[in-house]
Motif scaffolding. Sequence first.
Motif, PDB file in Angstrom:
ATOM      1  N   ALA A  24       0.827  -1.215   0.000  1.00  0.00           N
ATOM      2  CA  ALA A  24       0.000   0.000   0.000  1.00  0.00           C
ATOM      3  C   ALA A  24       0.861   1.266   0.000  1.00  0.00           C
ATOM      4  O   ALA A  24       0.593   2.210  -0.751  1.00  0.00           O
ATOM      5  CB  ALA A  24      -0.936  -0.004   1.207  1.00  0.00           C
ATOM      6  N   VAL A  25       1.892   1.293   0.817  1.00  0.00           N
ATOM      7  CA  VAL A  25       2.790   2.450   0.855  1.00  0.00           C
ATOM      8  C   VAL A  25       3.478   2.630  -0.495  1.00  0.00           C
ATOM      9  O   VAL A  25       3.601   3.750  -1.005  1.00  0.00           O
ATOM     10  CB  VAL A  25       3.806   2.328   2.009  1.00  0.00           C
ATOM     11  N   ARG A  26       3.888   1.551  -1.096  1.00  0.00           N
ATOM     12  CA  ARG A  26       4.518   1.629  -2.418  1.00  0.00           C
ATOM     13  C   ARG A  26       3.532   2.159  -3.464  1.00  0.00           C
ATOM     14  O   ARG A  26       3.918   2.922  -4.364  1.00  0.00           O
ATOM     15  CB  ARG A  26       5.076   0.273  -2.828  1.00  0.00           C
ATOM     16  N   ALA A  27       2.273   1.781  -3.374  1.00  0.00           N
ATOM     17  CA  ALA A  27       1.259   2.275  -4.311  1.00  0.00           C
ATOM     18  C   ALA A  27       1.062   3.786  -4.160  1.00  0.00           C
ATOM     19  O   ALA A  27       0.978   4.513  -5.158  1.00  0.00           O
ATOM     20  CB  ALA A  27      -0.063   1.545  -4.092  1.00  0.00           C
ATOM     21  N   ILE A  28       1.029   4.260  -2.928  1.00  0.00           N
ATOM     22  CA  ILE A  28       0.878   5.702  -2.685  1.00  0.00           C
ATOM     23  C   ILE A  28       2.099   6.454  -3.199  1.00  0.00           C
ATOM     24  O   ILE A  28       1.973   7.480  -3.877  1.00  0.00           O
ATOM     25  CB  ILE A  28       0.660   5.970  -1.186  1.00  0.00           C
ATOM     26  N   LYS A  29       3.281   5.958  -2.884  1.00  0.00           N
ATOM     27  CA  LYS A  29       4.493   6.626  -3.348  1.00  0.00           C
ATOM     28  C   LYS A  29       4.575   6.642  -4.871  1.00  0.00           C
ATOM     29  O   LYS A  29       5.005   7.621  -5.473  1.00  0.00           O
ATOM     30  CB  LYS A  29       5.731   5.984  -2.730  1.00  0.00           C
ATOM     31  N   ASN A  30       4.130   5.554  -5.513  1.00  0.00           N
ATOM     32  CA  ASN A  30       4.097   5.508  -6.967  1.00  0.00           C
ATOM     33  C   ASN A  30       3.129   6.561  -7.515  1.00  0.00           C
ATOM     34  O   ASN A  30       3.418   7.220  -8.515  1.00  0.00           O
ATOM     35  CB  ASN A  30       3.692   4.111  -7.435  1.00  0.00           C
ATOM     36  N   THR A  71       0.743   3.995   9.229  1.00  0.00           N
ATOM     37  CA  THR A  71       1.927   3.925   8.363  1.00  0.00           C
ATOM     38  C   THR A  71       1.582   4.417   6.963  1.00  0.00           C
ATOM     39  O   THR A  71       2.370   5.125   6.332  1.00  0.00           O
ATOM     40  CB  THR A  71       2.478   2.489   8.313  1.00  0.00           C
ATOM     41  N   VAL A  72       0.415   4.059   6.475  1.00  0.00           N
ATOM     42  CA  VAL A  72      -0.045   4.519   5.161  1.00  0.00           C
ATOM     43  C   VAL A  72      -0.119   6.046   5.143  1.00  0.00           C
ATOM     44  O   VAL A  72       0.362   6.696   4.214  1.00  0.00           O
ATOM     45  CB  VAL A  72      -1.412   3.887   4.815  1.00  0.00           C
ATOM     46  N   LYS A  73      -0.716   6.650   6.163  1.00  0.00           N
ATOM     47  CA  LYS A  73      -0.842   8.109   6.223  1.00  0.00           C
ATOM     48  C   LYS A  73       0.521   8.797   6.245  1.00  0.00           C
ATOM     49  O   LYS A  73       0.694   9.864   5.664  1.00  0.00           O
ATOM     50  CB  LYS A  73      -1.652   8.522   7.459  1.00  0.00           C
ATOM     51  N   LYS A  74       1.493   8.191   6.903  1.00  0.00           N
ATOM     52  CA  LYS A  74       2.832   8.785   6.988  1.00  0.00           C
ATOM     53  C   LYS A  74       3.547   8.816   5.643  1.00  0.00           C
ATOM     54  O   LYS A  74       4.527   9.535   5.475  1.00  0.00           O
ATOM     55  CB  LYS A  74       3.674   8.037   8.021  1.00  0.00           C
ATOM     56  N   ALA A  75       3.054   8.050   4.664  1.00  0.00           N
ATOM     57  CA  ALA A  75       3.652   8.051   3.324  1.00  0.00           C
ATOM     58  C   ALA A  75       3.353   9.346   2.580  1.00  0.00           C
ATOM     59  O   ALA A  75       3.989   9.647   1.569  1.00  0.00           O
ATOM     60  CB  ALA A  75       3.150   6.863   2.515  1.00  0.00           C
ATOM     61  N   LEU A  76       2.404  10.131   3.090  1.00  0.00           N
ATOM     62  CA  LEU A  76       2.038  11.402   2.462  1.00  0.00           C
ATOM     63  C   LEU A  76       2.650  12.545   3.258  1.00  0.00           C
ATOM     64  O   LEU A  76       2.433  12.652   4.463  1.00  0.00           O
ATOM     65  CB  LEU A  76       0.525  11.516   2.384  1.00  0.00           C
ATOM     66  N   PRO A  77       3.403  13.408   2.601  1.00  0.00           N
ATOM     67  CA  PRO A  77       4.176  14.414   3.324  1.00  0.00           C
ATOM     68  C   PRO A  77       3.372  15.577   3.891  1.00  0.00           C
ATOM     69  O   PRO A  77       3.831  16.241   4.816  1.00  0.00           O
ATOM     70  CB  PRO A  77       5.176  14.912   2.281  1.00  0.00           C
ATOM     71  N   TYR A  78       2.176  15.848   3.353  1.00  0.00           N
ATOM     72  CA  TYR A  78       1.406  17.023   3.781  1.00  0.00           C
ATOM     73  C   TYR A  78      -0.072  16.697   3.839  1.00  0.00           C
ATOM     74  O   TYR A  78      -0.539  15.741   3.235  1.00  0.00           O
ATOM     75  CB  TYR A  78       1.582  18.183   2.781  1.00  0.00           C
ATOM     76  N   GLY A  79      -0.789  17.544   4.541  1.00  0.00           N
ATOM     77  CA  GLY A  79      -2.236  17.531   4.473  1.00  0.00           C
ATOM     78  C   GLY A  79      -2.940  16.738   5.540  1.00  0.00           C
ATOM     79  O   GLY A  79      -2.343  16.061   6.366  1.00  0.00           O
ATOM     80  N   ILE A  80      -4.264  16.877   5.482  1.00  0.00           N
ATOM     81  CA  ILE A  80      -5.173  16.136   6.336  1.00  0.00           C
ATOM     82  C   ILE A  80      -5.578  14.906   5.525  1.00  0.00           C
ATOM     83  O   ILE A  80      -6.246  15.018   4.492  1.00  0.00           O
ATOM     84  CB  ILE A  80      -6.393  16.998   6.700  1.00  0.00           C
TER      85      ILE A  80
END
Length: 119
Positions: A24-30, A71-80
């Motif tokens: 999931a984290v890899r999908a978000i980063k992609n 952990t998924v949320k931490k993959a995003l650097p900004y925002g709510i």
Amino acid sequence: MDQIMFIETGMGIDVHGQDITTAAVRAIKNAIHFNSMPGIRTVLKDNSLDNMRVNVKLAVPCDKDKLDIDTVKKALPYGIVTVEVMDGGMLTTSGIVLEEKGDKNDLMYIVVASVEVGY
């Protein structure tokens, strides 16, 4: 979210280890890796990236109960950030079991992500 400005999509795979959070984290980063939103601050309250809204949709093939949302949320650097999890993605064979990589079986976990950005 009142206004969606961008929708970014991505795919992430855990080839060995069968960890749905890793995929999931890899999908978000992609999804977010190749994007820049230089004008986003101009539409945000107080011009702050902390006021950006980020809605994540994850299509996962299994182990929803093992998905670590923090952990998924931490993959995003900004925002709510909000996260919605649904059935989808894929399980397929890696063709080999590598116990030294943490494999429990020969499955690859594939997660698809949609990341909506707005305010």
